[in-house]
Design a protein around this motif. Structure first.
Motif, PDB file in Angstrom:
ATOM      1  N   GLU A   1       0.830  -1.206   0.000  1.00 32.79           N
ATOM      2  CA  GLU A   1       0.000   0.000   0.000  1.00 32.79           C
ATOM      3  C   GLU A   1       0.868   1.263   0.000  1.00 32.79           C
ATOM      4  O   GLU A   1       0.654   2.181  -0.794  1.00 32.79           O
ATOM      5  N   LYS A   2       1.864   1.279   0.882  1.00 38.13           N
ATOM      6  CA  LYS A   2       2.717   2.471   0.990  1.00 38.13           C
ATOM      7  C   LYS A   2       3.562   2.687  -0.262  1.00 38.13           C
ATOM      8  O   LYS A   2       3.639   3.807  -0.787  1.00 38.13           O
ATOM      9  N   ILE A   3       4.205   1.617  -0.756  1.00 38.84           N
ATOM     10  CA  ILE A   3       5.106   1.776  -1.895  1.00 38.84           C
ATOM     11  C   ILE A   3       4.310   2.089  -3.161  1.00 38.84           C
ATOM     12  O   ILE A   3       4.766   2.852  -4.021  1.00 38.84           O
ATOM     13  N   SER A   4       3.116   1.536  -3.267  1.00 36.66           N
ATOM     14  CA  SER A   4       2.276   1.802  -4.438  1.00 36.66           C
ATOM     15  C   SER A   4       1.864   3.268  -4.481  1.00 36.66           C
ATOM     16  O   SER A   4       1.957   3.923  -5.540  1.00 36.66           O
ATOM     17  N   ASN A   5       1.436   3.791  -3.364  1.00 40.00           N
ATOM     18  CA  ASN A   5       1.026   5.200  -3.306  1.00 40.00           C
ATOM     19  C   ASN A   5       2.203   6.137  -3.595  1.00 40.00           C
ATOM     20  O   ASN A   5       2.067   7.116  -4.343  1.00 40.00           O
ATOM     21  N   ALA A   6       3.348   5.819  -3.007  1.00 37.12           N
ATOM     22  CA  ALA A   6       4.532   6.663  -3.215  1.00 37.12           C
ATOM     23  C   ALA A   6       5.018   6.596  -4.663  1.00 37.12           C
ATOM     24  O   ALA A   6       5.394   7.611  -5.259  1.00 37.12           O
ATOM     25  N   GLN A   7       4.998   5.397  -5.231  1.00 37.98           N
ATOM     26  CA  GLN A   7       5.443   5.242  -6.615  1.00 37.98           C
ATOM     27  C   GLN A   7       4.483   5.932  -7.580  1.00 37.98           C
ATOM     28  O   GLN A   7       4.912   6.541  -8.563  1.00 37.98           O
ATOM     29  N   GLN A   8       3.191   5.856  -7.301  1.00 37.27           N
ATOM     30  CA  GLN A   8       2.213   6.541  -8.143  1.00 37.27           C
ATOM     31  C   GLN A   8       2.437   8.050  -8.133  1.00 37.27           C
ATOM     32  O   GLN A   8       2.317   8.720  -9.170  1.00 37.27           O
TER      33      GLN A   8
END
Length: 454
Positions: free
Chosen positions: A132-139
């Motif tokens: 969840e965290k890495i997906s949001n940051a990468q987006q």
């Protein structure tokens, strides 16, 4: 007293020697069972099944039915990636990691990947939080990069660096937190190799994604090999990352990406599984060119001892009559003359119909086909009758003059019928003058529609 204490200790030890996997789906589907599989390579191995229990709960004053299920695993259950499947059509499933701990999770059955939450399981809770965290940051990082490409006049270098630092911070945090855990290889392999500076053109941006897509993926890691992670990664790379609107360019991209993926695998049995997986994927769109490419350039180059001859035979039979293929050849005797499909040259198009005098549906459609094409000089019909004997056919074919008539004895076991993968009658093929299959109509109406459009 000693016997009682020993008995209590035995029960306690037995209880501690098992693991439980509890799941809740809300709302409930019309499904009675869930099945637990262990993912092994590109396939899955059955473990257990469990009946879904229906319960009613109160949600904001409204009654809602939920489904619960449970699995009990012995203490020697292998750590690995597992899958709970809860419907067979449009398969619904939840993947998770089991590593010698109890699990509790819930999900919405229509959106399992987006909604699954774990309340018990250190490994899965950490991994879901990471994703969840890495997906949001990468987006957010990708959004800045794309905005910069769309609006070159904007100065987004500082915003990009701040966002990149956040992505790297999250990645490093979870690499540290997952040390010595089963989930660690997934977190490492999920890392994106983002450029250190913002890129100034789309081509460079896409090239970077393609060139570094597998940067942190260890194709020898058994944890990754025995999970859905690599399959998902490969699917994204071949079918989504390497994309072109031009059909010819797309075929080239498919071949290049397939080569790049397959050459990364040193584990021969797994390489075989991946090739078969990709063949099955291209089968869904009947991309015969890529299927042939996979067989000729990869499957047949596997050690002979590992090639599955039954798989090869079944696939070759299935694809032998795909649209674009030259129809498998056969010969017959008609009015004392020898005929061969490949050497017929009396028409621009041919309708090859497999039928039978014992098929009521055929006896309804075949005369209508004859009437429809009676005046059409540009289309010739080859009527291949699947029969147990010749008597009924010999009399009936006189009702269908000016057709080529072929008798196929042994009915469903007829060699030509098996070559054409005939499982029902009537079955239609439309061929061009070179006997290439140009259509496989499902019904007589489809035959009429195709012919009328020509």
């Amino acid at each position: 007293m000693k016997k009682l204490l020993a008995f209590i200790f035995l029960i306690s030890s037995f209880a501690q020697a098992q693991y439980t996997i509890n799941g809740t789906m809300a709302p409930i589907l019309e499904s009675d069972w869930v099945i637990l599989y262990k993912i092994e390579g590109a396939s899955q191995k059955y473990v257990q099944d469990s009946k879904i229990k229906i319960n009613t709960i109160d949600v904001q004053g409204k009654k809602q039915k939920i489904g619960t299920f449970s699995f009990t695993l012995p203490k020697d259950t292998e750590a690995g990636s597992y899958r709970v499947t809860y419907k067979l059509e449009n398969a619904g499933y939840v993947d998770f990691i089991f590593n010698k701990e109890n699990l509790n999770f819930g999900f919405h059955p229509d959106y399992p990947e987006q909604t699954v939450t774990f309340s018990i399981s250190k490994e899965n809770i950490l991994y879901r939080k990471y994703l969840e965290k890495i997906s949001n940051a990468q987006q957010q990082l990708d959004s800045i990069q794309i905005t910069a490409l769309q609006n070159p006049s904007l100065d987004l270098k500082s915003a990009y660096q701040t966002s990149l630092n956040k992505v790297n911070s999250i990645q490093n945090e979870y690499l540290t937190n997952s040390k010595d855990m089963y989930v660690a290889p997934f977190i490492k392999a999920n890392s994106r190799n983002n450029p250190s500076e913002i890129l100034d053109n789309p081509q460079t941006y896409m090239s970077n994604i393609i060139d570094t897509f597998f940067y942190d993926v260890d194709f020898t890691n058994k944890t990754l090999l025995n999970s859905s992670f690599l399959i998902d990664k490969i699917t994204d790379y071949i079918f989504y990352i390497n994309y072109s609107d031009d059909p010819n360019t797309q075929q080239i991209l498919f071949k290049n990406s397939v080569d790049k993926v397959i050459y990364k695998f040193k584990n021969i049995p797994y390489k075989k599984s991946i090739i078969e997986f990709l063949i099955d994927q291209f089968e869904t769109t009947m991309n015969l060119e890529l299927i042939d490419y996979l067989f000729e350039n990869h499957y047949y180059k596997l050690p002979k001892t590992i090639q599955d001859q039954k798989y090869i035979t079944s696939k070759r039979a299935l694809f032998a009559t795909g649209i674009g293929r030259v129809a498998p050849d056969f010969s017959w005797i008609e009015n004392g003359k020898n005929f061969k499909l490949s050497t017929l040259n009396d028409s621009e198009k041919y309708v090859l119909v497999f039928w039978s005098t014992t098929c009521s549906h055929c006896l309804n459609e075949v005369p209508k086909l004859h009437s429809f094409l009676k005046e059409n000089k540009a289309v010739e019909v080859i009527a291949f009758a699947l029969e147990d004997d010749e008597f009924g056919w010999k009399n009936y074919k006189t009702n269908l003059p000016n057709w080529h008539h072929v008798l196929g004895l042994k009915k469903w076991q007829n060699k030509i019928a098996r070559t054409y993968n005939i499982n029902a009658t009537p079955t239609y093929f439309i061929l061009d003058k070179d006997k290439k299959i140009i259509a496989k109509p499902e019904s007589l109406e489809d035959v009429k529609t195709f012919i009328n459009k020509q």
